[in-house]
Write a protein that holds these residues in place. Structure first.
Motif, PDB file in Angstrom:
ATOM      1  N   LYS A   1       0.726  -1.265   0.156  1.00 10.47           N
ATOM      2  CA  LYS A   1       0.152  -0.164   0.010  1.00 10.47           C
ATOM      3  C   LYS A   1       0.923   1.271   0.070  1.00 10.47           C
TER       4      LYS A   1
ATOM      5  N   HIS B   1       4.573   0.724   9.445  1.00  7.04           N
ATOM      6  CA  HIS B   1       3.932   0.148   8.742  1.00  7.04           C
ATOM      7  C   HIS B   1       4.681  -1.125   8.472  1.00  7.04           C
TER       8      HIS B   1
ATOM      9  N   ARG C   1       4.456  -5.342   9.699  1.00  8.55           N
ATOM     10  CA  ARG C   1       4.533  -6.542   8.994  1.00  8.55           C
ATOM     11  C   ARG C   1       5.763  -7.211   9.199  1.00  8.55           C
TER      12      ARG C   1
ATOM     13  N   THR D   1     -12.719  -2.249   5.605  1.00  5.49           N
ATOM     14  CA  THR D   1     -12.424  -1.663   6.786  1.00  5.49           C
ATOM     15  C   THR D   1     -11.011  -1.479   7.363  1.00  5.49           C
ATOM     16  N   ARG D   2     -10.277  -1.868   6.426  1.00  6.79           N
ATOM     17  CA  ARG D   2      -8.635  -1.628   6.710  1.00  6.79           C
ATOM     18  C   ARG D   2      -8.022  -2.734   7.636  1.00  6.79           C
ATOM     19  N   LYS D   3      -8.923  -3.720   7.887  1.00  9.51           N
ATOM     20  CA  LYS D   3      -8.428  -4.632   8.637  1.00  9.51           C
ATOM     21  C   LYS D   3      -7.525  -5.714   7.615  1.00  9.51           C
ATOM     22  N   PRO D   4      -6.211  -5.957   7.826  1.00 12.05           N
ATOM     23  CA  PRO D   4      -5.282  -6.694   7.357  1.00 12.05           C
ATOM     24  C   PRO D   4      -5.785  -8.187   7.568  1.00 12.05           C
TER      25      PRO D   4
ATOM     26  N   ILE E   1      -1.918  -5.922  14.226  1.00 11.23           N
ATOM     27  CA  ILE E   1      -0.830  -5.129  14.317  1.00 11.23           C
ATOM     28  C   ILE E   1      -1.221  -3.726  14.954  1.00 11.23           C
ATOM     29  N   SER E   2      -0.115  -3.366  15.469  1.00  9.12           N
ATOM     30  CA  SER E   2      -0.261  -1.958  16.307  1.00  9.12           C
ATOM     31  C   SER E   2       0.903  -1.179  16.076  1.00  9.12           C
ATOM     32  N   HIS E   3       1.112   0.066  15.870  1.00  8.77           N
ATOM     33  CA  HIS E   3       2.262   0.956  15.887  1.00  8.77           C
ATOM     34  C   HIS E   3       2.123   2.173  17.029  1.00  8.77           C
TER      35      HIS E   3
ATOM     36  N   ASP F   1      -3.139  -3.901  20.345  1.00  3.72           N
ATOM     37  CA  ASP F   1      -2.924  -2.204  20.284  1.00  3.72           C
ATOM     38  C   ASP F   1      -1.838  -1.899  21.280  1.00  3.72           C
TER      39      ASP F   1
ATOM     40  N   GLU G   1      -9.281  -0.385  21.454  1.00  2.42           N
ATOM     41  CA  GLU G   1      -8.701  -0.246  20.171  1.00  2.42           C
ATOM     42  C   GLU G   1      -8.270  -1.884  19.931  1.00  2.42           C
TER      43      GLU G   1
ATOM     44  N   LYS H   1     -10.094  -3.873  16.709  1.00  2.00           N
ATOM     45  CA  LYS H   1      -9.423  -4.794  15.908  1.00  2.00           C
ATOM     46  C   LYS H   1      -9.503  -6.256  15.927  1.00  2.00           C
TER      47      LYS H   1
ATOM     48  N   PHE I   1     -17.414   3.257  21.241  1.00  2.28           N
ATOM     49  CA  PHE I   1     -16.529   2.816  22.218  1.00  2.28           C
ATOM     50  C   PHE I   1     -17.220   2.838  23.643  1.00  2.28           C
TER      51      PHE I   1
HETATM   52  C1  COA Z   1      -8.284   1.269  13.159  1.00  4.08           C
HETATM   53  C2  COA Z   1      -7.662   1.764  14.596  1.00  4.08           C
HETATM   54  C3  COA Z   1      -8.178   0.932  15.533  1.00  4.08           C
HETATM   55  C4  COA Z   1      -6.214   1.808  14.389  1.00  4.08           C
HETATM   56  O1  COA Z   1      -5.772   2.507  15.473  1.00  4.08           O
HETATM   57  P1  COA Z   1      -4.413   3.270  15.583  1.00  4.08           P
HETATM   58  O2  COA Z   1      -4.238   3.590  17.187  1.00  4.08           O
HETATM   59  O3  COA Z   1      -4.746   4.600  14.983  1.00  4.08           O
HETATM   60  O4  COA Z   1      -3.287   2.672  14.816  1.00  4.08           O
HETATM   61  P2  COA Z   1      -2.510   1.440  15.311  1.00  4.08           P
HETATM   62  O5  COA Z   1      -1.110   1.537  14.657  1.00  4.08           O
HETATM   63  O6  COA Z   1      -2.850   0.696  16.684  1.00  4.08           O
HETATM   64  O7  COA Z   1      -3.176   0.103  14.360  1.00  4.08           O
HETATM   65  C5  COA Z   1      -3.172   0.335  12.899  1.00  4.08           C
HETATM   66  C6  COA Z   1      -3.115  -1.070  12.400  1.00  4.08           C
HETATM   67  O8  COA Z   1      -4.542  -1.552  12.719  1.00  4.08           O
HETATM   68  C7  COA Z   1      -4.864  -2.426  11.591  1.00  4.08           C
HETATM   69  N1  COA Z   1      -6.256  -2.172  11.332  1.00  4.08           N
HETATM   70  C8  COA Z   1      -6.582  -1.065  10.619  1.00  4.08           C
HETATM   71  N2  COA Z   1      -8.038  -1.100  10.618  1.00  4.08           N
HETATM   72  C9  COA Z   1      -8.372  -2.253  10.969  1.00  4.08           C
HETATM   73  C10 COA Z   1      -9.554  -2.802  11.285  1.00  4.08           C
HETATM   74  N3  COA Z   1     -10.969  -2.255  10.840  1.00  4.08           N
HETATM   75  N4  COA Z   1      -9.727  -3.908  12.195  1.00  4.08           N
HETATM   76  C11 COA Z   1      -8.495  -4.598  12.649  1.00  4.08           C
HETATM   77  N5  COA Z   1      -7.392  -3.935  12.462  1.00  4.08           N
HETATM   78  C12 COA Z   1      -7.326  -2.737  11.666  1.00  4.08           C
HETATM   79  C13 COA Z   1      -4.015  -2.212  10.586  1.00  4.08           C
HETATM   80  O9  COA Z   1      -3.056  -3.263  10.542  1.00  4.08           O
HETATM   81  C14 COA Z   1      -3.085  -1.037  10.717  1.00  4.08           C
HETATM   82  O10 COA Z   1      -1.871  -1.049  10.589  1.00  4.08           O
HETATM   83  P3  COA Z   1      -1.243  -1.241   8.965  1.00  4.08           P
HETATM   84  O11 COA Z   1      -2.239  -0.383   8.237  1.00  4.08           O
HETATM   85  O12 COA Z   1       0.189  -0.723   9.060  1.00  4.08           O
HETATM   86  O13 COA Z   1      -1.375  -2.477   8.706  1.00  4.08           O
HETATM   87  C15 COA Z   1      -8.226   3.381  14.599  1.00  4.08           C
HETATM   88  O14 COA Z   1      -7.511   4.359  13.660  1.00  4.08           O
HETATM   89  C16 COA Z   1      -9.780   3.459  14.602  1.00  4.08           C
HETATM   90  O15 COA Z   1     -10.301   3.462  13.456  1.00  4.08           O
HETATM   91  N6  COA Z   1     -10.215   3.266  15.756  1.00  4.08           N
HETATM   92  C17 COA Z   1     -11.690   3.542  15.921  1.00  4.08           C
HETATM   93  C18 COA Z   1     -11.982   5.115  16.329  1.00  4.08           C
HETATM   94  C19 COA Z   1     -13.070   5.185  16.783  1.00  4.08           C
HETATM   95  O16 COA Z   1     -14.217   4.537  16.726  1.00  4.08           O
HETATM   96  N7  COA Z   1     -13.046   5.975  18.061  1.00  4.08           N
HETATM   97  C20 COA Z   1     -14.199   6.393  18.675  1.00  4.08           C
HETATM   98  C21 COA Z   1     -13.999   6.216  20.358  1.00  4.08           C
HETATM   99  S1  COA Z   1     -13.525   7.961  20.765  1.00  4.08           S
END
Ligand code: COA
Length: 214
Positions: free
Chosen positions: A35, A46, A50, A70-73, A84-86, A104, A150, A154, A163
């Motif tokens: 990507k 990213h 991986r 949904t962007r879930k891998p 995965i998380s960063h 997370d 979080e 995921k 949430f």
């Molecule tokens: C998707 C989300 C959970 C990612 O969390 P983040 O803290 O921003 O980032 P992180 O580094 O922890 O996680 C990113 C990884 O999550 C994974 N991811 C993304 N969307 C996902 C999904 N729908 N389901 C599972 N995993 C997902 C991916 O692996 C991504 O990394 P990659 O693109 O490099 O592979 C977050 O952006 C999100 O959308 N949270 C929900 C927001 C929300 O509804 N908040 C309301 C409450 S206030």
């Protein structure tokens, strides 16, 4: 090599944190970049996420990763479930051949306390109350709560979760002898189900993970 933490949850499921210290070229030797991630630091995170997958499970087929709307891998073959998380200079991953998983990591920060009204249901404060008079613990546990939700987000993988309403702490937080934090949650998007989130705090880093199924 900079594996910061690993945990063999069971024979099928492994969790790890990688400290990101290498340049992008190191990760690109092993990781197919599919990507377009334009921000260099986000691209590094990213790639490191991986990279961690075959570090945890040697036969993880990186080239087969697909990304849902949904962007879930995910892997179509379901050879492994993974998440995965960063955060900052760290990448975390959980991989399982049998269980659905979510992970997370979050840097502990007062920013999360400032927005806690957006993700904590008032019923959850009852369980947190015992700890909240201690400022440092307040900060850490609020970050763990955010990280836990979080991780559940995921684990669920289909998005569209509230949430505060769809995931709630359902009992007191407890601690294992090895300092793992145990958080019982009820997941209410559909018929309520109980999921246990586990978490750890490493100095300024909170890690939370969830797995269900054998
Ligand atoms: C998707 C989300 C959970 C990612 O969390 P983040 O803290 O921003 O980032 P992180 O580094 O922890 O996680 C990113 C990884 O999550 C994974 N991811 C993304 N969307 C996902 C999904 N729908 N389901 C599972 N995993 C997902 C991916 O692996 C991504 O990394 P990659 O693109 O490099 O592979 C977050 O952006 C999100 O959308 N949270 C929900 C927001 C929300 O509804 N908040 C309301 C409450 S206030």
């Amino acid at each position: 090599m900079a594996l910061f933490y690993t945990h063999n949850i069971n024979e099928q499921t492994k969790l790890g944190i990688w400290r990101i210290e290498e340049p992008e070229a190191f990760y690109l030797e092993k990781v197919p970049l599919k990507k377009g991630v334009s921000h260099p630091y986000k691209r590094l995170q990213h790639l490191a996420g991986r990279f961690l997958l075959p570090t945890l499970k040697e036969d993880f087929p990186l080239e087969e990763i697909l990304v849902a709307d949904t962007r879930k891998p995910f892997l179509e073959s379901e050879k492994y479930h993974f998440s995965i998380s960063h955060g900052g200079n760290f990448a975390a991953a959980i991989v399982s051949s049998t269980s659905r998983v979510g992970v997370d990591i979050e840097l502990v920060s007062s920013r999360i306390v400032a927005i806690s009204h957006k993700f904590l249901h008032h019923s959850e404060k009852v369980f947190l109350n015992d700890w909240l008079h201690l400022t440092k613990v307040h900060l850490e546990l609020t970050t763990v709560m955010w990280s836990a939700k979080e991780a559940i987000y995921k684990w669920y993988g289909h998005g569209e979760l509230d949430f505060r309403q769809h995931m709630q702490l359902s009992g007191p937080i407890t601690f294992k002898a090895d300092e793992t934090i145990v958080l019982p949650f009820v997941f209410k998007k559909h018929e309520p189900i109980h999921v246990t989130v586990e978490a750890r705090i490493f100095d300024q880093l909170a890690l939370a993970w969830v797995m269900t199924g054998s």
